[in-house]
Design a protein around this motif. Sequence first.
Motif, PDB file in Angstrom:
ATOM      1  N   ALA A  85       0.839  -1.208   0.000  1.00 21.75           N
ATOM      2  CA  ALA A  85       0.000   0.000   0.000  1.00 21.75           C
ATOM      3  C   ALA A  85       0.871   1.253   0.000  1.00 21.75           C
ATOM      4  CB  ALA A  85      -0.923  -0.012   1.224  1.00 21.75           C
ATOM      5  N   ARG A  86       1.941   1.205   0.805  1.00 20.38           N
ATOM      6  CA  ARG A  86       2.850   2.366   0.877  1.00 20.38           C
ATOM      7  C   ARG A  86       3.498   2.608  -0.480  1.00 20.38           C
ATOM      8  NH1 ARG A  86       7.027   1.837   5.630  1.00 20.38           N
ATOM      9  NH2 ARG A  86       5.102   2.163   6.798  1.00 20.38           N
ATOM     10  N   ASP A  87       3.966   1.534  -1.107  1.00 20.30           N
ATOM     11  CA  ASP A  87       4.630   1.685  -2.408  1.00 20.30           C
ATOM     12  C   ASP A  87       3.668   2.285  -3.427  1.00 20.30           C
ATOM     13  OD1 ASP A  87       6.968   0.684  -1.455  1.00 20.30           O
ATOM     14  OD2 ASP A  87       6.724  -1.330  -2.267  1.00 20.30           O
ATOM     15  N   TYR A  88       2.428   1.776  -3.450  1.00 23.45           N
ATOM     16  CA  TYR A  88       1.491   2.304  -4.441  1.00 23.45           C
ATOM     17  C   TYR A  88       1.200   3.780  -4.167  1.00 23.45           C
ATOM     18  CZ  TYR A  88      -1.950   2.875  -7.958  1.00 23.45           C
ATOM     19  OH  TYR A  88      -2.585   3.356  -9.075  1.00 23.45           O
ATOM     20  N   ALA A  89       0.985   4.105  -2.899  1.00 15.92           N
ATOM     21  CA  ALA A  89       0.639   5.492  -2.554  1.00 15.92           C
ATOM     22  C   ALA A  89       1.792   6.443  -2.868  1.00 15.92           C
ATOM     23  CB  ALA A  89       0.254   5.571  -1.079  1.00 15.92           C
ATOM     24  N   GLN A  90       2.986   6.057  -2.448  1.00 19.19           N
ATOM     25  CA  GLN A  90       4.125   6.972  -2.574  1.00 19.19           C
ATOM     26  C   GLN A  90       4.639   7.073  -4.018  1.00 19.19           C
ATOM     27  OE1 GLN A  90       5.137   8.804   0.012  1.00 19.19           O
ATOM     28  NE2 GLN A  90       3.979   7.792   1.626  1.00 19.19           N
ATOM     29  N   ARG A  91       4.415   6.002  -4.806  1.00 20.85           N
ATOM     30  CA  ARG A  91       4.908   6.033  -6.192  1.00 20.85           C
ATOM     31  C   ARG A  91       3.858   6.550  -7.157  1.00 20.85           C
ATOM     32  NH1 ARG A  91       6.812  -0.060  -6.763  1.00 20.85           N
ATOM     33  NH2 ARG A  91       8.398  -0.105  -5.150  1.00 20.85           N
ATOM     34  N   GLU A  92       2.607   6.181  -6.926  1.00 18.71           N
ATOM     35  CA  GLU A  92       1.587   6.430  -7.934  1.00 18.71           C
ATOM     36  C   GLU A  92       0.576   7.515  -7.531  1.00 18.71           C
ATOM     37  OE1 GLU A  92       1.560   4.954 -10.935  1.00 18.71           O
ATOM     38  OE2 GLU A  92       3.298   3.704 -10.497  1.00 18.71           O
ATOM     39  N   LEU A  93      -0.021   7.375  -6.356  1.00 24.18           N
ATOM     40  CA  LEU A  93      -1.072   8.339  -5.975  1.00 24.18           C
ATOM     41  C   LEU A  93      -0.519   9.755  -5.883  1.00 24.18           C
ATOM     42  CD1 LEU A  93      -3.019   6.365  -3.200  1.00 24.18           C
ATOM     43  CD2 LEU A  93      -3.686   6.719  -5.579  1.00 24.18           C
ATOM     44  N   ILE A  94       0.718   9.838  -5.413  1.00 27.63           N
ATOM     45  CA  ILE A  94       1.316  11.157  -5.173  1.00 27.63           C
ATOM     46  C   ILE A  94       1.449  11.957  -6.484  1.00 27.63           C
ATOM     47  CG2 ILE A  94       3.735  10.391  -5.417  1.00 27.63           C
ATOM     48  CD1 ILE A  94       2.468  12.801  -2.736  1.00 27.63           C
ATOM     49  N   ILE A  95       1.536  11.249  -7.608  1.00 27.30           N
ATOM     50  CA  ILE A  95       1.835  11.929  -8.874  1.00 27.30           C
ATOM     51  C   ILE A  95       0.747  12.948  -9.228  1.00 27.30           C
ATOM     52  CG2 ILE A  95       2.044  11.580 -11.388  1.00 27.30           C
ATOM     53  CD1 ILE A  95       3.304   8.829 -10.732  1.00 27.30           C
ATOM     54  N   TYR A 148      -6.068  -4.514   6.829  1.00 23.34           N
ATOM     55  CA  TYR A 148      -6.892  -3.459   6.233  1.00 23.34           C
ATOM     56  C   TYR A 148      -6.563  -2.100   6.857  1.00 23.34           C
ATOM     57  CZ  TYR A 148     -11.321  -1.045   5.126  1.00 23.34           C
ATOM     58  OH  TYR A 148     -12.276  -0.155   4.708  1.00 23.34           O
ATOM     59  N   VAL A 149      -6.417  -2.081   8.172  1.00 26.24           N
ATOM     60  CA  VAL A 149      -6.047  -0.825   8.855  1.00 26.24           C
ATOM     61  C   VAL A 149      -4.689  -0.334   8.351  1.00 26.24           C
ATOM     62  CG1 VAL A 149      -5.318   0.130  11.097  1.00 26.24           C
ATOM     63  CG2 VAL A 149      -7.443  -1.182  10.921  1.00 26.24           C
ATOM     64  N   LEU A 150      -3.746  -1.262   8.225  1.00 25.95           N
ATOM     65  CA  LEU A 150      -2.403  -0.871   7.768  1.00 25.95           C
ATOM     66  C   LEU A 150      -2.456  -0.304   6.351  1.00 25.95           C
ATOM     67  CD1 LEU A 150      -0.333  -3.936   9.076  1.00 25.95           C
ATOM     68  CD2 LEU A 150      -0.527  -1.678  10.118  1.00 25.95           C
ATOM     69  N   ALA A 151      -3.238  -0.950   5.487  1.00 24.56           N
ATOM     70  CA  ALA A 151      -3.343  -0.480   4.096  1.00 24.56           C
ATOM     71  C   ALA A 151      -4.065   0.865   4.037  1.00 24.56           C
ATOM     72  CB  ALA A 151      -4.074  -1.516   3.247  1.00 24.56           C
ATOM     73  N   MET A 152      -5.150   0.997   4.798  1.00 28.98           N
ATOM     74  CA  MET A 152      -5.912   2.257   4.792  1.00 28.98           C
ATOM     75  C   MET A 152      -5.028   3.411   5.278  1.00 28.98           C
ATOM     76  SD  MET A 152      -9.055   2.331   3.674  1.00 28.98           S
ATOM     77  CE  MET A 152      -9.721   3.789   4.461  1.00 28.98           C
ATOM     78  N   GLU A 153      -4.220   3.157   6.302  1.00 28.73           N
ATOM     79  CA  GLU A 153      -3.352   4.225   6.806  1.00 28.73           C
ATOM     80  C   GLU A 153      -2.389   4.693   5.709  1.00 28.73           C
ATOM     81  OE1 GLU A 153      -0.991   3.474  10.376  1.00 28.73           O
ATOM     82  OE2 GLU A 153       0.186   5.280  10.005  1.00 28.73           O
ATOM     83  N   GLU A 154      -1.780   3.739   5.028  1.00 26.68           N
ATOM     84  CA  GLU A 154      -0.767   4.113   4.027  1.00 26.68           C
ATOM     85  C   GLU A 154      -1.381   4.855   2.835  1.00 26.68           C
ATOM     86  OE1 GLU A 154       2.431   4.014   4.462  1.00 26.68           O
ATOM     87  OE2 GLU A 154       2.153   3.076   6.412  1.00 26.68           O
ATOM     88  N   ILE A 155      -2.534   4.366   2.365  1.00 31.41           N
ATOM     89  CA  ILE A 155      -3.173   5.042   1.228  1.00 31.41           C
ATOM     90  C   ILE A 155      -3.616   6.445   1.655  1.00 31.41           C
ATOM     91  CG2 ILE A 155      -5.138   4.972  -0.397  1.00 31.41           C
ATOM     92  CD1 ILE A 155      -3.237   2.713  -1.014  1.00 31.41           C
ATOM     93  N   SER A 156      -4.148   6.554   2.878  1.00 36.54           N
ATOM     94  CA  SER A 156      -4.687   7.840   3.344  1.00 36.54           C
ATOM     95  C   SER A 156      -3.593   8.863   3.628  1.00 36.54           C
ATOM     96  CB  SER A 156      -5.525   7.636   4.608  1.00 36.54           C
ATOM     97  OG  SER A 156      -6.510   6.659   4.389  1.00 36.54           O
ATOM     98  N   LYS A 157      -2.385   8.404   3.888  1.00 40.70           N
ATOM     99  CA  LYS A 157      -1.284   9.355   4.089  1.00 40.70           C
ATOM    100  C   LYS A 157      -1.116  10.239   2.860  1.00 40.70           C
ATOM    101  CE  LYS A 157       1.768   6.756   7.169  1.00 40.70           C
ATOM    102  NZ  LYS A 157       3.016   5.969   7.226  1.00 40.70           N
ATOM    103  N   VAL A 158      -1.445   9.672   1.708  1.00 45.01           N
ATOM    104  CA  VAL A 158      -1.259  10.409   0.457  1.00 45.01           C
ATOM    105  C   VAL A 158      -2.586  10.916  -0.097  1.00 45.01           C
ATOM    106  CG1 VAL A 158      -0.379  10.265  -1.909  1.00 45.01           C
ATOM    107  CG2 VAL A 158       0.828   9.102  -0.060  1.00 45.01           C
ATOM    108  N   VAL A 177      -8.999   8.494  -2.454  1.00 48.09           N
ATOM    109  CA  VAL A 177      -8.895   7.105  -2.916  1.00 48.09           C
ATOM    110  C   VAL A 177      -9.245   6.155  -1.771  1.00 48.09           C
ATOM    111  CG1 VAL A 177      -7.242   5.348  -3.677  1.00 48.09           C
ATOM    112  CG2 VAL A 177      -7.297   7.581  -4.797  1.00 48.09           C
ATOM    113  N   SER A 178      -8.781   6.468  -0.568  1.00 46.88           N
ATOM    114  CA  SER A 178      -9.022   5.519   0.532  1.00 46.88           C
ATOM    115  C   SER A 178     -10.497   5.470   0.918  1.00 46.88           C
ATOM    116  CB  SER A 178      -8.134   5.825   1.731  1.00 46.88           C
ATOM    117  OG  SER A 178      -8.488   7.030   2.355  1.00 46.88           O
ATOM    118  N   VAL A 179     -11.247   6.556   0.698  1.00 46.45           N
ATOM    119  CA  VAL A 179     -12.668   6.470   1.052  1.00 46.45           C
ATOM    120  C   VAL A 179     -13.407   5.561   0.070  1.00 46.45           C
ATOM    121  CG1 VAL A 179     -13.505   8.557  -0.167  1.00 46.45           C
ATOM    122  CG2 VAL A 179     -14.718   7.709   1.811  1.00 46.45           C
ATOM    123  N   ILE A 180     -12.971   5.552  -1.177  1.00 47.52           N
ATOM    124  CA  ILE A 180     -13.582   4.644  -2.164  1.00 47.52           C
ATOM    125  C   ILE A 180     -13.300   3.203  -1.740  1.00 47.52           C
ATOM    126  CG2 ILE A 180     -13.525   3.910  -4.588  1.00 47.52           C
ATOM    127  CD1 ILE A 180     -12.677   6.890  -5.210  1.00 47.52           C
TER     128      ILE A 180
END
Lengths: 379, 247
Positions: free
Chosen positions: A16-26, A69-79, A83-86
Motif C-alpha cells: 500500500a505504501r509503495d502504491y501510494a508513494q509512487r503512484e497516488l502522489i503523482i 486493512y487498517v495498515l493499508a488504509m493508513e498508508e493510502i490515506s497518508k497520500v 482514494v481511501s474512502v472509495i
Amino acid sequence: MNFEFTEEQLMIRQAARDYAQRELIIDVLERDEKMIYPARHIKNLAELGFLGMLVDSRYDGGGMDTISYVLAMEEISKVDASVSVIMSVNNSLVCYGIQEYGTEEQKEKYLKPLARGEKIGAFLLSEPEAGSDATSQKTTAEDKGDYYLLNGTKNWITNGNTAGTYLVVAQTHPELRHRGINVFIVDRHSPGISVGPHEDKMGMRSSDTHSVMFNDVKVPKENRIGEDGFGFKFAMKTLEGGRIGIAAQALGIAAGAYERAVQYAKERKAFGTEIANHQAIAFKLADMAVKIENARNLCLKAAWLKDNHKPFGVASAMAKLYAADIAMEVTTEAVQIHGGYGYVKEYHVERLMREAKLTQIYEGTSEIQKIVISRDVLK
Amino acid sequence: MKILVCISNVPDTTTKIVIGADDKNINTAGIQWIINPWDELALTRALELKDAGKISEVVVANVGTAITEATLRKSLATGADRAIRVNTEPADAWTVASNLSEVVKNEPFDIILCGIESSDHNGSSVGGLLAGMLDLNFISSVSGLDIENEKLTVQREIDGEKEILETQGPVLLVIQKGIAIVPRIPSMRGIMQARTKPLQIVEATSSESMTETVQVTLPPEKGKCKMIDAENAGEVIRLLREEAKVL
C-alpha cells in the motif's frame, strides 16, 4: 499481548505504501483541485486486490484480516483520502454487508464483482433530513408482491455516480419506524435512478459524492438483504465495521501530515538553525507523535477484536472518534509548522487538513460516536 | 525457458546507517530489509516475460541467513514461482557467487539475472564472478530484454547511446535501470499464495571468502552551508580562497 505484525501484514502495508508513494502522489494535487475521479488508480488498486481485501477468497476477495486493512488504509490515506474512502466504502460497508448478511445467490451475483473491483459499491443511507438520525428514512420501498418500488432521495453518496451496485436503505413499514426499514441491493443503472451533480466539497474532492434520486425504481424481491425489517440493524452493524476503516483513514491523514511536518522541520531554517531545533516546534512534533500512536493503537485494537470475533462496536467508535479528532489537530499543527508554505496547495498539508475535517462528520459524526461510547459507559 | 533472478537482501534505502560495535558491520537493529532495487527491477521484467508467455518459470535465489526469508517471500508474493535460499552469511561477493554457482550447476537455467550492484555494498561483482565460475555467456549493463522464439534481444546502455544485441541462452545478464519502469507491487492474492509456494533452503557448499572487512566508517558529515547574498559575490571568492583554499 503481541504487538508484532505478521510477515503478510507487513507485506500488505509495504504494498500500500509503495502504491501510494509512487503512484497516488503523482496526480493527487491535480485531482483534488479539479475534482477528477481517480479511475486509473481504482483500476490498479482493484487489480492489486485492495478493493476487496476483506472479502473471503471464496468470493474472489483477498481474504485478509482487519489489521491488514487498517495498515493499508493508513498508508493510502497518508497520500490520498479520496482514494481511501472509495476503498473503505467498497470494502467495509458494501462488501462486508453482503458477505455477512447476504444469501449465497446475492454473494455470487453481486459480491464477487465487487470483491474483484470490477464494480464499485455505494452505501445509500443518508437523506436530506436523515443523517445522524438514520431512523427517519423518507425513502420508501413499497412491497408490490414480487418486487419493491423505491422512491426517495439519498444524499452525500460516496461513489454515487461511479458505483455499479448500490446498497439502499428504505422504509417499507413506516408504522414500525426503524423496525420497518429494509436494505436492498440495487443495480445503479436500473430505470428510474437519476444522479445529481458532483458535490463541490471542501476536501476529498477527487471522490465522487452525489445525491441519488429514486423514482418508481423496481427492485426484485430477492435483492432484499435479510428478513423483512432487518435494514436498520443491517445499517448499524455494517457501520460498526465501517468505522474502523474511517478511523484508519483519519489516522493515515494525521500520519501523512505529521511525516511531512517532520521532514519540513528538519530542512527549514529560522534564526540560524533548522526549526526542528526550536523547542516550540519539537514539542509540537512530540505531541503529534503521541496522538498518532494512540490513534493507531485504538484502530488496531478495534481491528483485532473484529478479527477475533469479539464485540468491537465501542472500540471502533472510540477509534473513529479519537482518530478523527486528532487528525484535525495534527493536520492543523502541520500547517502551522509549515507556516506560509503550509497554506499553499503545493505542500499538501492544507489538503490533508481539509480531508481530516470530513472524518469527524461521515460514517457517524464525532457526536454520534460519543453517544455510542457514553451508552456503553453508563449501561 | 526458465529464469533465475539472484536476489540480495539490503537495508531499505532510507535507512539511517549506524556502525556496529565491532566497526566491521552496520548495526542491523530496527532495519527494514528490502529486495535490492536492481534485483527488484530484474524480477519485474522476468515476471512480465512470464505474463507474456515467453518464460515458463521464474525462480529467485539468495545467499543469506534466515533473516532474508521475508525478502524472498516478498519475491514469491510478487509472482516468482519458487525460491531458493543458500544458508550462509553472504560474507563477500566470492561467497555469494560460489554458492549461487552450485545452485545453477544443480539446476540449469536459460537466463540468469543479477542486479548491477547491491544498494548496500555496491560491489558490482557477483554477476561477473558467477558468469566466470559457470563459464557462461555474459552481458553487462542490460537495460532491456525481450525473447522471441528462444532468441534474446538485449539492450545495453553505453556511453551516450543504446546498443542492441542478440543472443541465446544460457546467458547471464547484469541488469541496469530501465529493464522495467517501476518495480511490481505484490497483489493481495500474491501475498496469500506466497505462503504455499516452495522456499527451498540448501546448505552452503562453501563459506570461503576472498576478502575480509577490516573496518567500515560513515562518510564525513557534510560541512555547513553558508548563504551569501547575490550582491556580495566577492565574498564567495574570498571564502573559496581563504577558507576552502581551493583557489
